[in-house]
Write an enzyme that holds these catalytic residues in place. Sequence first.
Site, PDB file in Angstrom:
ATOM      1  N   ASP A 131      42.076  37.064  41.610  1.00  0.00           N
ATOM      2  CA  ASP A 131      41.024  37.358  40.623  1.00  0.00           C
ATOM      3  C   ASP A 131      41.472  36.903  39.225  1.00  0.00           C
ATOM      4  OD1 ASP A 131      39.561  38.609  42.680  1.00  0.00           O
ATOM      5  OD2 ASP A 131      40.750  40.423  42.421  1.00  0.00           O
ATOM      6  N   HIS A 183      39.608  44.709  44.431  1.00  0.00           N
ATOM      7  CA  HIS A 183      39.486  43.308  44.826  1.00  0.00           C
ATOM      8  C   HIS A 183      38.259  43.124  45.724  1.00  0.00           C
ATOM      9  CE1 HIS A 183      40.428  39.224  45.845  1.00  0.00           C
ATOM     10  NE2 HIS A 183      40.502  39.525  47.141  1.00  0.00           N
TER      11      HIS A 183
HETATM   12  C1  LMR Z   1      39.144  36.029  48.108  1.00  0.00           C
HETATM   13  O1  LMR Z   1      39.039  36.661  47.073  1.00  0.00           O
HETATM   14  O2  LMR Z   1      38.881  34.826  48.173  1.00  0.00           O
HETATM   15  C2  LMR Z   1      39.690  36.710  49.334  1.00  0.00           C
HETATM   16  O3  LMR Z   1      39.700  38.083  49.141  1.00  0.00           O
HETATM   17  C3  LMR Z   1      39.000  36.343  50.592  1.00  0.00           C
HETATM   18  C4  LMR Z   1      37.549  36.742  50.639  1.00  0.00           C
HETATM   19  O4  LMR Z   1      37.114  37.261  51.676  1.00  0.00           O
HETATM   20  O5  LMR Z   1      36.816  36.499  49.682  1.00  0.00           O
END
Ligand code: LMR
Length: 337
Positions: free
Chosen positions: A171, A198
């Site tokens: 992120d 997240h």
């Molecule tokens: C991301 O941020 O790309 C990972 O957590 C994988 C997803 O499923 O998005």
Amino acid sequence: MFAARRSLASASKRAFSTTPANLVKVAVLGAGGGIGQPLSLLLKLNPDVTELSLYDIRGAPGVAADIGHVNVNSVVKGYAAENLKDALAGAEIILIPAGVPRKPGMTRDDLFNTNASIVRDLAKAAAEVAPKALVGIISNPVNSTVPIWAEVFKKAGVYDAKRLFGVTTLDVVRASRFLSEIKGTDPKDTKVTVVGGHSGATIVPLLSQTELAKGVSGETYKTLVNRIQFGGDEVVKAKDGAGSATLSMAYAGSEFAAALMRAKKGETGVVIPTFVESPLFASEGVAFFSSNVELGPEGVAKIHPLGELSPEEQEYLKACLPDLKKNIEKGVSFVNQ
Ligand code: LMR
């Protein structure tokens, strides 16, 4: 075949052995997968890693044989499914990208049913064999898998909140990249703190704390925040059924691991946003939260407060907390049901 079939007895004998201070053994659980393979390669290139222990239910010995030919001075060993405890024995850092990825239309929470039990079972083995390792969880949904790991360790009587991290570095990487695209700057000079969790609305970029983001407002600001929050979906959609971010996630995971290793070696001032057990919103029932964390040799050294937030960021934070609380509770009750 690289997977040495040592007995469980020999694994437990080495269970609490530690690697000498200048050596770092890193275990990757899920090393055969889409994130695990590039992550293992990037770790192989990190001179702070002296031993790389690659585990998966399939494919890890092959990945280890392949990466093992890279001519940098560290040992790489691959372990097959039945050798999990051998892979973990003596590990000081454990990184976990194991599990299944999203397909278009899925949220990270939709992965819970499959990935929760994978993470729980890996945690059970680690609690027995490597309870003192610093652990970085990449497996989604991170907002739930980190609490799952914590609960398993609590049940085993070996939980130390300072040693458990959810990797939210992607992120931060995305925020830096996307903001530089708007400003025409070099991402390496564009640092953005991202807090919360997240997943979607739980991802809260604190752009007001970045000098370069001053002047990004209105629709441009909203679009930028949305892109940071849903950058994962962008990749899932583009991969069209073939999974989610693997390469950028591997890069982010290796950056996070590098920060852990620098702090482990005694470097001071290593600060990175990461999802940890946190007092910041504990009174609101949110036991885990990502914010800037100063790392030390034993893991978390200091959890930084969020600092001043803009009115927009306060709104994003308001939206983040209830979702995050639900995700955390789901992980906790999964282990305790
Ligand atoms: C991301 O941020 O790309 C990972 O957590 C994988 C997803 O499923 O998005």
